[in-house]
Design an enzyme around this catalytic site. Sequence first.
Site, PDB file in Angstrom:
ATOM      1  CB  SER A 146      50.633  17.010  -1.169  1.00 18.44           C
ATOM      2  OG  SER A 146      51.170  17.696   0.011  1.00 18.44           O
ATOM      3  CE1 TYR A 201      51.027  12.001   0.852  1.00 19.75           C
ATOM      4  CE2 TYR A 201      51.935  14.065   1.617  1.00 19.75           C
ATOM      5  CZ  TYR A 201      50.948  13.514   1.129  1.00 19.75           C
ATOM      6  OH  TYR A 201      49.712  14.052   0.888  1.00 19.75           O
TER       7      TYR A 201
END
Length: 218
Positions: free
Chosen positions: A112, A125
Amino acid sequence: MAIHYTNSEKEAHAVEKGLGSACSGVYRADLSDRKKAAPLFEAALADGPIHAVVNNAGVYMPLDFLKSGDAAFSANFHKTFAVNFDAPVAIMRAACRHFATQGGGKILNVASRVGFKGEGGAALYAASKAAIINITRSLAVELAAKNIQLFGIAPGWVDTAMVREGMHERLPEINESIPLGRMATSKDCAAVASFLLSDDATYLSGTVIDINGASYFH
């Protein structure tokens, strides 16, 4: 092509139907339990040869680092890292051991943008994605002599049903923050993934490619 799902059975079988004879099987596994990761690979391998693996499973669970209670923080930590890091590592170990016996193979890890830039309100995350980026690069070095290549993609905002449902009110703001004026599509991501898994990209082993519409550089 083997397909994995956790909860989206209907969607998984729709993909299976679209692939037709190119699909070797559909497999369910809850990757929040890392003990189910290696058996997932072995089950798929039993149904046909495997030359490449894509680690795409992931969870995004925002959490206030200071205000969250200890129990909530611990649960978030363990599930986030279980799905986003522990399970992919277990699958990579199983896959790479197999690839070493067949003369090579390829692994693509879906990371990501926040693995590079961080993410306020979702630090765990972001940390899990940073970890998957680093292990992709490290194993590309370690396993090069075995003809095993590892790659990554680091998408920013991607136009999925989950994003549209969870971020409906923020969509104008999100699109405005991206110089290209829109989120990535699944086809944008698939095109890069397909290239990285092709023979044309072998020498790019260790590369993690940004897919963010010019919204972040590093």
